[in-house]
Design a protein around this motif. Structure first.
Motif, PDB file in Angstrom:
ATOM      1  N   THR A 127       0.793  -1.225  -0.023  1.00 42.98           N
ATOM      2  CA  THR A 127      -0.039   0.062  -0.011  1.00 42.98           C
ATOM      3  C   THR A 127       0.886   1.086  -0.095  1.00 42.98           C
ATOM      4  O   THR A 127       0.649   2.252  -0.754  1.00 42.98           O
ATOM      5  N   ASN A 128       1.912   1.452   0.937  1.00 47.44           N
ATOM      6  CA  ASN A 128       2.777   2.336   1.199  1.00 47.44           C
ATOM      7  C   ASN A 128       3.818   2.938   0.078  1.00 47.44           C
ATOM      8  O   ASN A 128       4.271   3.992   0.040  1.00 47.44           O
ATOM      9  N   LEU A 129       4.128   1.636  -0.418  1.00 51.65           N
ATOM     10  CA  LEU A 129       5.461   1.855  -1.227  1.00 51.65           C
ATOM     11  C   LEU A 129       5.101   1.335  -2.793  1.00 51.65           C
ATOM     12  O   LEU A 129       5.469   2.272  -3.453  1.00 51.65           O
ATOM     13  N   TYR A 130       4.635   0.478  -2.872  1.00 46.49           N
ATOM     14  CA  TYR A 130       4.385   0.023  -4.424  1.00 46.49           C
ATOM     15  C   TYR A 130       3.283   0.539  -5.043  1.00 46.49           C
ATOM     16  O   TYR A 130       3.379   0.723  -5.973  1.00 46.49           O
ATOM     17  N   GLY A 131       2.298   1.096  -4.279  1.00 47.74           N
ATOM     18  CA  GLY A 131       0.881   1.636  -4.716  1.00 47.74           C
ATOM     19  C   GLY A 131       1.485   2.896  -5.458  1.00 47.74           C
ATOM     20  O   GLY A 131       1.087   3.232  -6.671  1.00 47.74           O
ATOM     21  N   PRO A 132       2.083   3.728  -4.798  1.00 42.06           N
ATOM     22  CA  PRO A 132       2.552   5.124  -5.242  1.00 42.06           C
ATOM     23  C   PRO A 132       3.539   4.908  -6.569  1.00 42.06           C
ATOM     24  O   PRO A 132       3.304   5.520  -7.391  1.00 42.06           O
ATOM     25  N   PHE A 133       4.299   3.803  -6.568  1.00 41.78           N
ATOM     26  CA  PHE A 133       5.209   3.592  -7.574  1.00 41.78           C
ATOM     27  C   PHE A 133       4.259   3.229  -8.984  1.00 41.78           C
ATOM     28  O   PHE A 133       4.649   3.642  -9.840  1.00 41.78           O
ATOM     29  N   TYR A 134       3.277   2.119  -8.514  1.00 44.10           N
ATOM     30  CA  TYR A 134       2.375   1.893  -9.720  1.00 44.10           C
ATOM     31  C   TYR A 134       1.686   3.059 -10.156  1.00 44.10           C
ATOM     32  O   TYR A 134       1.484   3.328 -11.570  1.00 44.10           O
ATOM     33  N   TYR A 135       1.192   4.144  -9.339  1.00 49.48           N
ATOM     34  CA  TYR A 135       0.408   5.293  -9.618  1.00 49.48           C
ATOM     35  C   TYR A 135       1.419   6.060 -10.709  1.00 49.48           C
ATOM     36  O   TYR A 135       0.890   6.589 -11.734  1.00 49.48           O
ATOM     37  N   CYS A 136       2.461   6.336  -9.885  1.00 47.83           N
ATOM     38  CA  CYS A 136       3.219   7.465 -10.732  1.00 47.83           C
ATOM     39  C   CYS A 136       3.490   6.818 -11.852  1.00 47.83           C
ATOM     40  O   CYS A 136       3.795   7.374 -13.181  1.00 47.83           O
ATOM     41  N   ARG A 137       4.066   5.589 -12.358  1.00 44.76           N
ATOM     42  CA  ARG A 137       4.412   5.003 -13.799  1.00 44.76           C
ATOM     43  C   ARG A 137       3.138   4.945 -14.484  1.00 44.76           C
ATOM     44  O   ARG A 137       3.252   5.270 -15.786  1.00 44.76           O
ATOM     45  N   ALA A 138       1.929   4.900 -13.879  1.00 40.68           N
ATOM     46  CA  ALA A 138       0.863   5.073 -14.794  1.00 40.68           C
ATOM     47  C   ALA A 138       0.562   6.589 -15.231  1.00 40.68           C
ATOM     48  O   ALA A 138       0.108   6.775 -16.300  1.00 40.68           O
ATOM     49  N   VAL A 139       0.805   7.494 -14.451  1.00 36.65           N
ATOM     50  CA  VAL A 139       0.595   8.887 -14.977  1.00 36.65           C
ATOM     51  C   VAL A 139       1.621   9.739 -15.443  1.00 36.65           C
ATOM     52  O   VAL A 139       1.545  10.617 -16.435  1.00 36.65           O
ATOM     53  N   LEU A 140       2.651   9.225 -15.448  1.00 37.79           N
ATOM     54  CA  LEU A 140       4.067  10.057 -15.840  1.00 37.79           C
ATOM     55  C   LEU A 140       4.147  10.280 -17.401  1.00 37.79           C
ATOM     56  O   LEU A 140       4.480  11.103 -17.882  1.00 37.79           O
ATOM     57  N   PRO A 141       3.764   9.050 -18.104  1.00 38.71           N
ATOM     58  CA  PRO A 141       3.930   9.074 -19.630  1.00 38.71           C
ATOM     59  C   PRO A 141       3.238  10.449 -20.201  1.00 38.71           C
ATOM     60  O   PRO A 141       3.573  11.245 -21.011  1.00 38.71           O
ATOM     61  N   ALA A 142       1.790  10.788 -19.647  1.00 42.43           N
ATOM     62  CA  ALA A 142       1.038  11.659 -20.058  1.00 42.43           C
ATOM     63  C   ALA A 142       1.631  13.007 -19.800  1.00 42.43           C
ATOM     64  O   ALA A 142       1.591  13.855 -20.487  1.00 42.43           O
ATOM     65  N   MET A 143       2.242  12.877 -18.497  1.00 41.01           N
ATOM     66  CA  MET A 143       2.689  14.243 -17.857  1.00 41.01           C
ATOM     67  C   MET A 143       3.789  14.706 -18.695  1.00 41.01           C
ATOM     68  O   MET A 143       3.974  15.904 -18.840  1.00 41.01           O
ATOM     69  N   VAL A 144       4.609  13.551 -19.038  1.00 43.19           N
ATOM     70  CA  VAL A 144       5.873  13.982 -19.837  1.00 43.19           C
ATOM     71  C   VAL A 144       5.715  14.462 -21.330  1.00 43.19           C
ATOM     72  O   VAL A 144       6.266  15.535 -21.723  1.00 43.19           O
ATOM     73  N   GLN A 145       4.464  13.908 -21.874  1.00 47.67           N
ATOM     74  CA  GLN A 145       4.215  14.261 -23.287  1.00 47.67           C
ATOM     75  C   GLN A 145       3.452  15.699 -23.076  1.00 47.67           C
ATOM     76  O   GLN A 145       3.809  16.449 -24.088  1.00 47.67           O
ATOM     77  N   LYS A 146       2.717  16.019 -22.078  1.00 48.36           N
ATOM     78  CA  LYS A 146       2.220  17.400 -21.872  1.00 48.36           C
ATOM     79  C   LYS A 146       3.268  18.443 -21.517  1.00 48.36           C
ATOM     80  O   LYS A 146       2.906  19.734 -21.626  1.00 48.36           O
ATOM     81  N   LYS A 147       4.302  17.741 -20.837  1.00 48.26           N
ATOM     82  CA  LYS A 147       5.478  18.785 -20.374  1.00 48.26           C
ATOM     83  C   LYS A 147       4.777  19.226 -19.249  1.00 48.26           C
ATOM     84  O   LYS A 147       5.136  20.643 -18.674  1.00 48.26           O
ATOM     85  N   TRP A 148       3.897  18.788 -18.283  1.00 49.75           N
ATOM     86  CA  TRP A 148       3.290  19.410 -17.295  1.00 49.75           C
ATOM     87  C   TRP A 148       2.482  18.234 -16.414  1.00 49.75           C
ATOM     88  O   TRP A 148       1.893  17.418 -16.921  1.00 49.75           O
ATOM     89  N   GLY A 149       2.838  18.473 -15.125  1.00 50.26           N
ATOM     90  CA  GLY A 149       2.383  17.460 -14.228  1.00 50.26           C
ATOM     91  C   GLY A 149       2.751  17.710 -12.635  1.00 50.26           C
ATOM     92  O   GLY A 149       3.743  18.336 -12.800  1.00 50.26           O
ATOM     93  N   ARG A 150       2.034  17.509 -11.996  1.00 52.52           N
ATOM     94  CA  ARG A 150       2.430  17.506 -10.510  1.00 52.52           C
ATOM     95  C   ARG A 150       2.139  15.967  -9.798  1.00 52.52           C
ATOM     96  O   ARG A 150       1.128  15.455  -9.793  1.00 52.52           O
ATOM     97  N   ILE A 151       2.992  15.728  -9.017  1.00 55.30           N
ATOM     98  CA  ILE A 151       3.097  14.413  -8.212  1.00 55.30           C
ATOM     99  C   ILE A 151       3.263  14.905  -6.735  1.00 55.30           C
ATOM    100  O   ILE A 151       4.526  15.364  -6.409  1.00 55.30           O
ATOM    101  N   VAL A 152       2.387  14.464  -6.003  1.00 56.67           N
ATOM    102  CA  VAL A 152       2.727  14.500  -4.213  1.00 56.67           C
ATOM    103  C   VAL A 152       2.537  13.231  -3.806  1.00 56.67           C
ATOM    104  O   VAL A 152       1.553  12.652  -3.826  1.00 56.67           O
ATOM    105  N   ASN A 153       3.480  12.908  -3.208  1.00 58.60           N
ATOM    106  CA  ASN A 153       3.651  11.569  -2.379  1.00 58.60           C
ATOM    107  C   ASN A 153       3.724  12.045  -0.884  1.00 58.60           C
ATOM    108  O   ASN A 153       4.404  12.550  -0.336  1.00 58.60           O
ATOM    109  N   ILE A 154       2.356  11.474  -0.242  1.00 58.96           N
ATOM    110  CA  ILE A 154       2.362  11.739   1.310  1.00 58.96           C
ATOM    111  C   ILE A 154       2.655  10.518   1.974  1.00 58.96           C
ATOM    112  O   ILE A 154       2.287   9.353   1.787  1.00 58.96           O
TER     113      ILE A 154
END
Length: 154
Positions: A127-154
């Motif tokens: 939950t605390n380590l793998y979950g954020p990794f999986y989510y980051c991996r899922a959203v980063l390609p679109a953020m990189v393509q748009k050249k905009w995005g924010r990720i906050v890990n709590i």
């Protein structure tokens, strides 16, 4: 004649998030819900992920009653397959992807370590380590393509 002095508020310095899509994991209560409400108040369309669908629906209604746009999905942050399936559906709904990811889902098992079973430890790591990794991996390609995005890990 004196010029009227204007005062500014915090909102004057907060950027508008109109047109942005924000995904908040663990957004059904507590800190996650407060973050989701704040993002919504700034104009973001909010997506909430958590396991408890009843609590998610209550959170969605709260945000919508305040004039925000919100969708919810029951997701198990411990499961790469659960996250991947929900993200696939999410990209159908929002083809340009997620603009803001807040990895807030987390668990904490109390008690003595000696009393914990291995499954408790596995659930915490997933939950605390793998979950954020999986989510980051899922959203980063679109953020990189748009050249905009924010990720906050709590």
């Amino acid at each position: 004649m004196h010029a009227k002095q204007e005062t500014s508020s915090f909102k004057d310095f907060t950027p508008s998030l109109i047109g942005k899509v924000a995904l908040v994991t663990g957004g059904n209560r507590g800190i996650g819900l407060a973050i989701a409400q704040a993002l919504s108040a700034q104009g973001a369309t909010v997506v909430l992920h958590a396991r408890d669908l009843v609590a998610l629906e209550a959170a969605r209604l709260s945000i919508e009653r305040s004039g925000g746009q919100c969708s919810v999905s029951s997701v198990d942050a411990r499961s790469e397959q659960s996250i991947a399936a929900c993200m696939q559906e999410l990209y159908l709904q929002f083809p340009t992807g997620i603009d803001i990811l807040v990895n807030n889902a987390g668990i904490y098992r109390t008690g003595a370590v000696i009393d914990h079973v291995s499954q408790d430890w596995d659930d915490t790591l997933k939950t605390n380590l793998y979950g954020p990794f999986y989510y980051c991996r899922a959203v980063l390609p679109a953020m990189v393509q748009k050249k905009w995005g924010r990720i906050v890990n709590i």
